[in-house]
Write a protein that holds these residues in place. Structure first.
Motif, PDB file in Angstrom:
ATOM      1  N   ILE A 147     -14.981  32.348   6.648  1.00  0.00           N
ATOM      2  CA  ILE A 147     -15.661  32.870   5.494  1.00  0.00           C
ATOM      3  C   ILE A 147     -15.034  33.842   4.726  1.00  0.00           C
ATOM      4  O   ILE A 147     -14.161  34.743   5.210  1.00  0.00           O
ATOM      5  N   PRO A 148     -15.166  33.847   3.256  1.00  0.00           N
ATOM      6  CA  PRO A 148     -14.437  34.537   2.423  1.00  0.00           C
ATOM      7  C   PRO A 148     -14.538  35.887   2.633  1.00  0.00           C
ATOM      8  O   PRO A 148     -15.857  36.340   2.662  1.00  0.00           O
ATOM      9  N   VAL A 149     -13.776  36.797   2.496  1.00  0.00           N
ATOM     10  CA  VAL A 149     -13.886  38.308   2.229  1.00  0.00           C
ATOM     11  C   VAL A 149     -13.213  38.782   1.028  1.00  0.00           C
ATOM     12  O   VAL A 149     -12.201  38.597   0.748  1.00  0.00           O
ATOM     13  N   LEU A 150     -14.114  39.217   0.363  1.00  0.00           N
ATOM     14  CA  LEU A 150     -13.589  39.820  -1.191  1.00  0.00           C
ATOM     15  C   LEU A 150     -13.112  41.271  -1.057  1.00  0.00           C
ATOM     16  O   LEU A 150     -13.661  42.145  -0.763  1.00  0.00           O
ATOM     17  N   LEU A 151     -11.731  41.356  -1.713  1.00  0.00           N
ATOM     18  CA  LEU A 151     -11.050  42.604  -1.363  1.00  0.00           C
ATOM     19  C   LEU A 151     -10.550  43.038  -2.836  1.00  0.00           C
ATOM     20  O   LEU A 151     -10.276  42.227  -3.656  1.00  0.00           O
ATOM     21  N   GLN A 152     -10.370  44.301  -3.111  1.00  0.00           N
ATOM     22  CA  GLN A 152      -9.811  44.782  -4.159  1.00  0.00           C
ATOM     23  C   GLN A 152      -8.400  44.695  -4.076  1.00  0.00           C
ATOM     24  O   GLN A 152      -7.859  44.727  -2.884  1.00  0.00           O
ATOM     25  N   VAL A 153      -7.746  45.014  -5.092  1.00  0.00           N
ATOM     26  CA  VAL A 153      -6.071  44.787  -4.987  1.00  0.00           C
ATOM     27  C   VAL A 153      -5.543  45.374  -4.070  1.00  0.00           C
ATOM     28  O   VAL A 153      -4.915  45.099  -3.071  1.00  0.00           O
ATOM     29  N   GLN A 154      -5.829  46.742  -4.085  1.00  0.00           N
ATOM     30  CA  GLN A 154      -5.212  47.451  -2.923  1.00  0.00           C
ATOM     31  C   GLN A 154      -5.741  47.316  -1.577  1.00  0.00           C
ATOM     32  O   GLN A 154      -4.728  47.508  -0.562  1.00  0.00           O
ATOM     33  N   GLU A 155      -6.868  46.745  -1.345  1.00  0.00           N
ATOM     34  CA  GLU A 155      -7.282  46.732   0.017  1.00  0.00           C
ATOM     35  C   GLU A 155      -6.692  45.389   0.381  1.00  0.00           C
ATOM     36  O   GLU A 155      -6.352  45.253   1.835  1.00  0.00           O
ATOM     37  N   PHE A 156      -6.336  44.430  -0.395  1.00  0.00           N
ATOM     38  CA  PHE A 156      -5.717  43.317  -0.037  1.00  0.00           C
ATOM     39  C   PHE A 156      -4.381  43.701   0.305  1.00  0.00           C
ATOM     40  O   PHE A 156      -3.919  43.089   1.343  1.00  0.00           O
ATOM     41  N   LYS A 157      -3.555  44.464  -0.390  1.00  0.00           N
ATOM     42  CA  LYS A 157      -2.038  44.969  -0.142  1.00  0.00           C
ATOM     43  C   LYS A 157      -1.949  45.597   1.181  1.00  0.00           C
ATOM     44  O   LYS A 157      -1.002  45.220   1.992  1.00  0.00           O
ATOM     45  N   LEU A 158      -3.092  46.459   1.456  1.00  0.00           N
ATOM     46  CA  LEU A 158      -3.273  47.074   2.874  1.00  0.00           C
ATOM     47  C   LEU A 158      -3.340  46.170   3.853  1.00  0.00           C
ATOM     48  O   LEU A 158      -2.677  46.289   4.957  1.00  0.00           O
ATOM     49  N   LEU A 159      -4.000  45.012   3.908  1.00  0.00           N
ATOM     50  CA  LEU A 159      -4.312  44.141   4.795  1.00  0.00           C
ATOM     51  C   LEU A 159      -3.206  43.425   5.002  1.00  0.00           C
ATOM     52  O   LEU A 159      -2.705  43.304   6.037  1.00  0.00           O
ATOM     53  N   ALA A 200     -14.916  47.799   6.910  1.00  0.00           N
ATOM     54  CA  ALA A 200     -16.370  47.611   6.694  1.00  0.00           C
ATOM     55  C   ALA A 200     -16.289  46.022   6.173  1.00  0.00           C
ATOM     56  O   ALA A 200     -17.396  45.394   6.278  1.00  0.00           O
ATOM     57  N   LYS A 201     -15.474  45.726   5.333  1.00  0.00           N
ATOM     58  CA  LYS A 201     -15.460  44.299   4.821  1.00  0.00           C
ATOM     59  C   LYS A 201     -14.886  43.187   5.735  1.00  0.00           C
ATOM     60  O   LYS A 201     -15.672  42.053   5.750  1.00  0.00           O
ATOM     61  N   LEU A 202     -14.079  43.528   6.578  1.00  0.00           N
ATOM     62  CA  LEU A 202     -13.796  42.824   7.570  1.00  0.00           C
ATOM     63  C   LEU A 202     -14.464  42.469   9.034  1.00  0.00           C
ATOM     64  O   LEU A 202     -14.677  41.518   9.304  1.00  0.00           O
ATOM     65  N   CYS A 203     -15.601  43.561   8.975  1.00  0.00           N
ATOM     66  CA  CYS A 203     -16.522  43.279  10.189  1.00  0.00           C
ATOM     67  C   CYS A 203     -17.859  43.224   9.620  1.00  0.00           C
ATOM     68  O   CYS A 203     -18.902  43.531  10.101  1.00  0.00           O
ATOM     69  N   ALA A 204     -18.064  42.825   8.241  1.00  0.00           N
ATOM     70  CA  ALA A 204     -19.259  42.821   7.664  1.00  0.00           C
ATOM     71  C   ALA A 204     -20.253  41.687   8.476  1.00  0.00           C
ATOM     72  O   ALA A 204     -21.511  42.243   8.384  1.00  0.00           O
ATOM     73  N   ASN A 205     -19.810  40.708   8.870  1.00  0.00           N
ATOM     74  CA  ASN A 205     -20.564  40.023   9.640  1.00  0.00           C
ATOM     75  C   ASN A 205     -20.658  39.967  11.252  1.00  0.00           C
ATOM     76  O   ASN A 205     -21.026  39.185  11.939  1.00  0.00           O
ATOM     77  N   GLY A 206     -20.305  41.119  11.761  1.00  0.00           N
ATOM     78  CA  GLY A 206     -20.366  41.530  13.077  1.00  0.00           C
ATOM     79  C   GLY A 206     -19.135  41.363  13.770  1.00  0.00           C
ATOM     80  O   GLY A 206     -19.312  41.288  15.134  1.00  0.00           O
ATOM     81  N   SER A 207     -18.292  40.955  13.128  1.00  0.00           N
ATOM     82  CA  SER A 207     -16.919  40.695  13.798  1.00  0.00           C
ATOM     83  C   SER A 207     -16.360  42.045  14.278  1.00  0.00           C
ATOM     84  O   SER A 207     -16.611  42.927  13.802  1.00  0.00           O
ATOM     85  N   PRO A 208     -15.668  41.831  15.409  1.00  0.00           N
ATOM     86  CA  PRO A 208     -15.003  43.138  15.892  1.00  0.00           C
ATOM     87  C   PRO A 208     -13.870  43.647  14.949  1.00  0.00           C
ATOM     88  O   PRO A 208     -13.413  42.550  14.173  1.00  0.00           O
ATOM     89  N   ASP A 209     -13.735  45.125  14.933  1.00  0.00           N
ATOM     90  CA  ASP A 209     -12.639  45.609  14.124  1.00  0.00           C
ATOM     91  C   ASP A 209     -11.157  45.214  14.608  1.00  0.00           C
ATOM     92  O   ASP A 209     -10.985  45.707  15.785  1.00  0.00           O
ATOM     93  N   PRO A 210     -10.457  44.623  13.857  1.00  0.00           N
ATOM     94  CA  PRO A 210      -9.160  44.355  14.254  1.00  0.00           C
ATOM     95  C   PRO A 210      -7.970  45.361  13.980  1.00  0.00           C
ATOM     96  O   PRO A 210      -6.994  45.312  14.369  1.00  0.00           O
ATOM     97  N   ILE A 211      -8.324  46.566  13.658  1.00  0.00           N
ATOM     98  CA  ILE A 211      -7.522  47.637  13.252  1.00  0.00           C
ATOM     99  C   ILE A 211      -7.859  48.804  14.214  1.00  0.00           C
ATOM    100  O   ILE A 211      -8.848  49.225  14.259  1.00  0.00           O
TER     101      ILE A 211
END
Length: 226
Positions: A147-159, A200-211
């Motif tokens: 499922i696509p996860v839409l991130l801003q530039v710095q969010e992408f770089k952080l991930l 919040a974006k990575l867990c938006a669909n109820g997935s567990p927090d990987p961080i």
């Protein structure tokens, strides 16, 4: 390396182009954000060097537009705007580094070489996968369980940084330097606020927090399914 240099100060441009060419780089110059957008979007460069304050579309917005178009060439802002907010704005726009005027030419050359190496590394490892999260570093896209996860530039770089160091402890200082290119501890909550939005974006669909947060130490990105 091939470099695109956006600068409207003729004297500074001449001196820096000479220094870059003496260091065996090939330099294309332009004086407007519009020209930089066209050149960076239509030709391949290893590094972009942008002044922020140019006529028309300024360097900040020119880089924002290029990043929105998927141009991921490493970029350095070279500018007299040296406040913390100015640096944050530049890095949020998608810059990889920020060098304040006045500066030593040797430092500029060193930073250009570092950015060039970073770009080469990125091309060699276009895709990163950890657990059910995958990022495409060329398209700057992210999916979780397909499922696509839409991130801003710095969010992408952080991930991206967290995934490159999956399973390892990363400190706030490491993130400030690796993601925002700050070689000092800025007294803002920039790491914490971006980390919160990313989670919040990575867990938006109820997935567990990987961080995982390690109190007073830093963070760790889990290497497999929690």
């Amino acid at each position: 390396m091939k470099i695109l240099f956006l600068e409207d100060d003729d004297v500074l441009l001449k001196d820096l182009v000479q220094a870059l060419e003496e260091a065996k780089h090939s330099v294309t110059t332009c004086k407007s954000g519009q020209a930089a957008i066209y050149l960076a979007g239509s030709r391949d460069y290893h590094v972009l060097i942008f002044d922020r304050m140019v006529d028309g579309i300024d360097g900040l917005n020119a880089l924002r537009i290029l990043r929105s178009k998927g141009v991921r060439t490493p970029a350095l802002f070279l500018t007299a705007m040296t406040g913390v907010d100015d640096r944050v704005d530049g890095l949020e726009a998608g810059a990889d580094d920020y060098l304040a005027k006045p500066f030593a030419v040797r430092e500029l050359l060193a930073r250009v070489m570092a950015l060039g190496r970073r770009g080469q590394y990125g091309e060699a490892s276009a895709s990163l996968v950890v657990g059910d999260i995958e990022i495409d570093r060329l398209k700057r896209s992210v999916t979780r369980a397909g499922i696509p996860v839409l991130l801003q530039v710095q969010e992408f770089k952080l991930l991206e940084y967290l995934m490159l160091h999956a399973g390892q402890v990363v400190t706030r200082s490491m993130l400030l330097e690796g993601v925002w290119s700050y070689h000092f501890d800025v007294r803002t909550n920039i790491v914490e606020s971006h980390m919160s939005r990313l989670r919040a974006k990575l867990c938006a669909n109820g997935s567990p927090d990987p961080i995982q947060t390690l109190r007073r130490i830093g963070y760790r990105f889990e290497t497999g399914q929690p």
